[in-house]
Design an enzyme around this catalytic site. Structure first.
Site, PDB file in Angstrom:
ATOM      1  N   ARG A  15       0.829  -1.211   0.000  1.00 20.32           N
ATOM      2  CA  ARG A  15       0.000   0.000   0.000  1.00 20.32           C
ATOM      3  C   ARG A  15       0.861   1.258   0.000  1.00 20.32           C
ATOM      4  O   ARG A  15       1.018   1.909  -1.028  1.00 20.32           O
ATOM      5  CB  ARG A  15      -0.949  -0.015   1.217  1.00 20.32           C
ATOM      6  CG  ARG A  15      -2.093   1.005   1.116  1.00 20.32           C
ATOM      7  CD  ARG A  15      -1.740   2.370   1.634  1.00 20.32           C
ATOM      8  NE  ARG A  15      -1.222   2.347   2.994  1.00 20.32           N
ATOM      9  CZ  ARG A  15      -0.672   3.383   3.595  1.00 20.32           C
ATOM     10  NH1 ARG A  15      -0.543   4.533   2.956  1.00 20.32           N
ATOM     11  NH2 ARG A  15      -0.197   3.289   4.828  1.00 20.32           N
ATOM     12  N   CYS A 245       6.243  10.395   0.364  1.00 21.47           N
ATOM     13  CA  CYS A 245       5.074  11.260   0.530  1.00 21.47           C
ATOM     14  C   CYS A 245       5.034  12.254  -0.628  1.00 21.47           C
ATOM     15  O   CYS A 245       6.044  12.903  -0.919  1.00 21.47           O
ATOM     16  CB  CYS A 245       5.149  12.006   1.865  1.00 21.47           C
ATOM     17  SG  CYS A 245       3.815  13.205   2.107  1.00 21.47           S
TER      18      CYS A 245
END
Length: 311
Positions: A15, A245
């Site tokens: 994920r 990120c």
């Protein structure tokens, strides 16, 4: 019954590791990755995210991947959701645990899920209510994850009070566990200790805490040790250090699961993970993902004989 490991590791590569890649990893490769992770003895796998494909194209196949992951009953299979709709899909899929994320940084929360922190807290309460409406034997676990707990690339420093505010909301809404995420990798060992202690005072000793660490500035494993010293025994990590990120350009990914397992075992802490089997995930990833996205000291140096001889 096998003894529980000293340290619990959740593998997040399927994920968090894949979600920001600009290439689509084939469904069969994702399933093979999960198979190898499960075969290595990992007890929890973050297998995907229930988000619209137009937002995160990588998870256009999440229903298929999740159904495959759930065939591995030796592992807890989880999914990250950003909102109630995503939670409804996860519940329908039959996952074991939902990870619901709220940022301590208001700016990051707006950028990440397009909601205020208060709106996201209300969303978490709605997910809790949806789970509680199910028969007792069908209620999955619900973890509240606090992004940017140790700093934010958009706001800079994040206050202790901001982190504790979200932690308190999670606890009051009866989260089963709270995760503290170093989303952009700005944490230091000292800060890890400070935030963990503050959150522990806020939510009490009965709440289970975990750490989700990134290695942006190379302090990932040092921060894991600081977490151990602060009493944390549950960590997220990603094989080959996948991840990053979108709001921290150039940031490195999650701490490397292989390196974390090696370090913990050499410290005398059991993980229940077969390191040799875990190392086999690199072969699967390397067939579909450019080498620049893959890291790991053990993959560069090999597993030292001292560990093999101690096994």
């Amino acid at each position: 019954m096998a003894r529980a490991p000293d340290v619990h590791i959740c593998e997040v590569a399927p994920r968090d590791g894949l979600q920001n890649l600009d290439i689509f990893v084939p469904t069969e490769a994702k399933c093979a990755l999960i198979d190898t992770i499960a075969a290595a003895g990992v007890r929890e796998i973050d297998a995907g995210s229930f988000v619209p494909p137009k937002v995160v194209p990588q998870f256009a196949d999440v229903d298929t991947v999740m159904a495959h992951a759930l065939t591995h009953r030796s592992a807890t299979i989880g999914a990250l959701v950003p909102n109630v709709k995503g939670a409804e899909r996860a519940i329908a899929a039959g996952v074991d645990v939902i990870y619901f994320v709220i940022s301590a940084s208001e700016t990051h929360n707006q950028a990440n899920v397009r909601r205020t922190v208060d709106e996201q807290i209300e969303g978490f309460r709605a997910v809790r209510a949806a789970i509680d409406a199910r028969p007792v034997g069908q209620r999955l676990q619900l973890m509240g994850a606090i992004s940017t707990s140790f700093g934010c690339s958009l706001e800079g420093e994040v206050s202790e009070a901001a982190v504790c505010r979200v932690a308190r909301a999670f606890a009051e809404a009866r989260a089963d566990e709270i995760g503290l995420a170093d989303t952009v990798g700005y944490a230091t060992p000292k800060l890890i200790g400070q935030i963990v202690a503050a959150v522990r005072r806020e939510v009490g000793p009965q709440m289970t805490l975990r750490l989700h660490l990134h290695d942006t500035l190379g302090a990932g494993l040092a921060n894991a040790v600081a977490g151990l010293e602060a009493g944390i025994r549950r960590f997220d990590a990603a094989v080959s250090g996948l991840g990053g990120c979108p709001f921290a350009p150039g940031a490195r990914g999650n701490i490397v699961t292989e390196d974390l397992v090696f370090m913990l075992e050499r410290m005398g802490l059991s993980t229940g993970i077969d390191l040799d089997r875990l190392m086999q995930t690199r072969e699967i990833l390397a067939r579909h993902i450019p080498a620049k996205h893959l890291s790991g000291h053990l993959h560069e140096a090999g597993i030292p004989k001292v560990l093999r001889s101690a096994a």
